[in-house]
Scaffold this motif. Sequence first.
Motif, mmCIF file in Angstrom:
data_model
loop_
_atom_site.group_PDB
_atom_site.id
_atom_site.type_symbol
_atom_site.label_atom_id
_atom_site.label_comp_id
_atom_site.label_asym_id
_atom_site.label_seq_id
_atom_site.Cartn_x
_atom_site.Cartn_y
_atom_site.Cartn_z
ATOM 1 N N ASP A 150 -2.960 -4.877 -5.650
ATOM 2 C CA ASP A 150 -2.977 -6.329 -5.568
ATOM 3 C C ASP A 150 -2.731 -6.746 -4.118
ATOM 4 O O ASP A 150 -1.664 -6.450 -3.561
ATOM 5 N N GLY A 155 2.009 -6.449 -9.334
ATOM 6 C CA GLY A 155 1.428 -5.442 -10.214
ATOM 7 C C GLY A 155 1.911 -4.022 -10.080
ATOM 8 O O GLY A 155 1.110 -3.093 -10.250
ATOM 9 N N LEU A 269 0.738 -9.366 -11.932
ATOM 10 C CA LEU A 269 0.221 -9.523 -10.584
ATOM 11 C C LEU A 269 0.842 -10.766 -9.952
ATOM 12 O O LEU A 269 1.362 -11.643 -10.645
ATOM 13 N N ARG A 282 -7.231 -6.462 -7.078
ATOM 14 C CA ARG A 282 -6.780 -5.140 -7.515
ATOM 15 C C ARG A 282 -7.892 -4.445 -8.302
ATOM 16 O O ARG A 282 -8.541 -5.045 -9.155
#
Length: 299
Positions: A150, A155, A269, A282
């Motif tokens: 991310d 995350g 995230l 990501r």
Amino acid sequence: MFIDIPSELEAALIDLPLPPWGLDGSFLAKSTLERYRTELTATPRFEETAGILRHALTGEGGGYAVLRLGNLSKALGAGDRFRRLATAFAAEVAVPFSPFPRWPLWKDIGVKVDKDPGRSSGIGYNAFHMDLVNATRPPDYTTLLCVRPDPLGGGPSILSDAHAAVARLSEDSRALLAELAYHYGTFFDLFGVGEEYKPFPILDGSDPGEGFIRFTAKMLERSELGQAHTDAARELAEELVRGQVSFMLQPGDYLIVNQRRFLHGREALHSGQETVPVSGRRLLLQLFLRAPAGDGSAA
């Protein structure tokens, strides 16, 4: 366990053009397995590294490993050559395969801001689970190759020793978790994972410390369960969180999880994902592994 690749092995692998893989149905073909093994065992310190990897996954107290392939990723990019190397490392653990007809081997897990936040491709907390929990033969290993973390810094991956969590439960809770009372999800168009298992026990093994812990925290909200069975599963969920480890995967990191020992998930995230271009969000690649018959990790 984090495993660094020795510098002399990295140098040899960068110059090693592994051939494209072949498939036998949904599984990596035996001829590809043999070719990759022949090529890799000729490189310096590969067998030593592969031995460390296998011990981290199946040795006492083990259950997951992160291969640090970042330097190889930088040198080769995230294209075919790099994925062949990652596939070859995976094949030292068990046989790579894809249960999904849409994906020939590796499955992309990107970020979709309009999807269920709790899914693997969502932006929210992805609670502890095992993959394909409702299959009679789930993958023995699930693996995630990090192409991009991310960019906003969220995350981190989370893992928890499922059997250790179960051992901390009361006898009454363990008895409830061993009953054929749980169900979750749908089952269709899947290869190499047996049949639908519904209902299933969360504790799917005859002896303590063995077998799958068939758990996904999503069943607590999305399945109709009796109160006693829900309470026992919720107690397990709390113990999994209590015993969790977390870390941020970096580009090229390859996480391999023994599903008979550990459950996995992901923290949310970072907020603001809608401001990140899709090409910069990501991105993980997922690959499943089946242990050979007679292996200690085989179903």
